[in-house]
Design an enzyme around this catalytic site. Sequence first.
Site, PDB file in Angstrom:
ATOM      1  N   ASP A  93      -2.480  -0.544   5.853  1.00 53.09           N
ATOM      2  CA  ASP A  93      -2.848  -0.040   7.183  1.00 53.09           C
ATOM      3  C   ASP A  93      -4.368  -0.050   7.392  1.00 53.09           C
ATOM      4  O   ASP A  93      -4.834   0.400   8.440  1.00 53.09           O
ATOM      5  CB  ASP A  93      -2.294   1.384   7.414  1.00 53.09           C
ATOM      6  CG  ASP A  93      -2.897   2.391   6.463  1.00 53.09           C
ATOM      7  OD1 ASP A  93      -3.095   2.048   5.282  1.00 53.09           O
ATOM      8  OD2 ASP A  93      -3.178   3.526   6.892  1.00 53.09           O
ATOM      9  N   ASP A 134       0.834  -1.207   0.000  1.00 49.89           N
ATOM     10  CA  ASP A 134       0.000   0.000   0.000  1.00 49.89           C
ATOM     11  C   ASP A 134       0.872   1.263   0.000  1.00 49.89           C
ATOM     12  O   ASP A 134       2.046   1.206   0.384  1.00 49.89           O
ATOM     13  CB  ASP A 134      -0.855  -0.058   1.275  1.00 49.89           C
ATOM     14  CG  ASP A 134      -1.802   1.121   1.399  1.00 49.89           C
ATOM     15  OD1 ASP A 134      -2.303   1.604   0.375  1.00 49.89           O
ATOM     16  OD2 ASP A 134      -2.045   1.536   2.552  1.00 49.89           O
ATOM     17  N   ASP A 164      -0.491   5.040   0.889  1.00 54.67           N
ATOM     18  CA  ASP A 164      -0.851   5.979   1.963  1.00 54.67           C
ATOM     19  C   ASP A 164      -0.819   5.294   3.317  1.00 54.67           C
ATOM     20  O   ASP A 164      -1.519   4.314   3.555  1.00 54.67           O
ATOM     21  CB  ASP A 164      -2.270   6.529   1.740  1.00 54.67           C
ATOM     22  CG  ASP A 164      -2.392   7.202   0.383  1.00 54.67           C
ATOM     23  OD1 ASP A 164      -1.387   7.762  -0.091  1.00 54.67           O
ATOM     24  OD2 ASP A 164      -3.491   7.155  -0.205  1.00 54.67           O
TER      25      ASP A 164
END
Lengths: 172, 172
Positions: free
Chosen positions: A129, A7, A9
């Site tokens: 996240d 990922d 961000d």
Amino acid sequence: MQRIAVDMDGVLSDTVEQFIAWEYRENGIKRTIDELMGKPELEVFPNSKKYLHTKDFFRTTSVIKDSQEILERLNKKYQVFIVSAATEFPQSLTEKQAWLNEYFPFITWQQMVFCGSKEIIQADIMIDDHFKNLNGFNGELSILFTQPHNAHADNGRHRRVHSWEEIGVLLL
Amino acid sequence: MQRIAVDMDGVLSDTVEQFIAWEYRENGIKRTIDELMGKPELEVFPNSKKYLHTKDFFRTTSVIKDSQEILERLNKKYQVFIVSAATEFPQSLTEKQAWLNEYFPFITWQQMVFCGSKEIIQADIMIDDHFKNLNGFNGELSILFTQPHNAHADNGRHRRVHSWEEIGVLLL
């Protein structure tokens, strides 16, 4: 060679630091990390949706500590893809690609995926996240990268790491 | 619900017609479809790489016949994702999303994937006009959409269709 979906961000790019900086610039309120623990970003930063749609938000975020060095090493041992939910914010698409080209020049265009839902991603390992991305993943190892918003949540299904150093220990 | 990954260029958007129009405008040579049969586009259109990097090339292509109507019906019966190799041409990212929003408004941002390599895509059915994408696909049905460049090739591994009408018969 195992495939890792990484990922952007909150894993490569420090969106929390960017939210804090933009909120401070907008209304003079400076949030501390402690205040953010366990809370959705939308709740703590009432303007966050607006920022996400604003030019330069994604292009000017800083890089999360150790991610460049560790990802470069992972890139030699695994088939790495950067998988970023980006289509909700159309202006972010070219910014995210330019940002990757600047800070992760060893990642080629073939290794980039800008998408909406990550359900369609097929990999052995996913680092993210957000539970919404990890929960739908059916590869063998899902790694939850600690960020304030997920700090107090745990569904027992993912391996939590707190830093890229820890990812290095786990995967290299 | 089965998942379908649908390509854009040469499947939803008429890139061949666009190449013909741009080449004619550039140097006055008007290629016919017959001249293109079985030849890579890079060979027939020496300026094609330049066009692919030029503003508005992707944004102004026309829509392939029947794709809107059939895809809208597929979208009710399947989990549809539009998967487009786009990161090789960074300026195409926002153009492709705007184009989809205009001509396929029933496709949400969650259903869009702009990527490089399609190896990472997990679906039951893939519709594409390029062998390089279909050959690496491990879902149950790979559909080769006929375009001049693939007209004379066949590796026996994919189901060939010549139109969206045919896709409708096959999948609806």
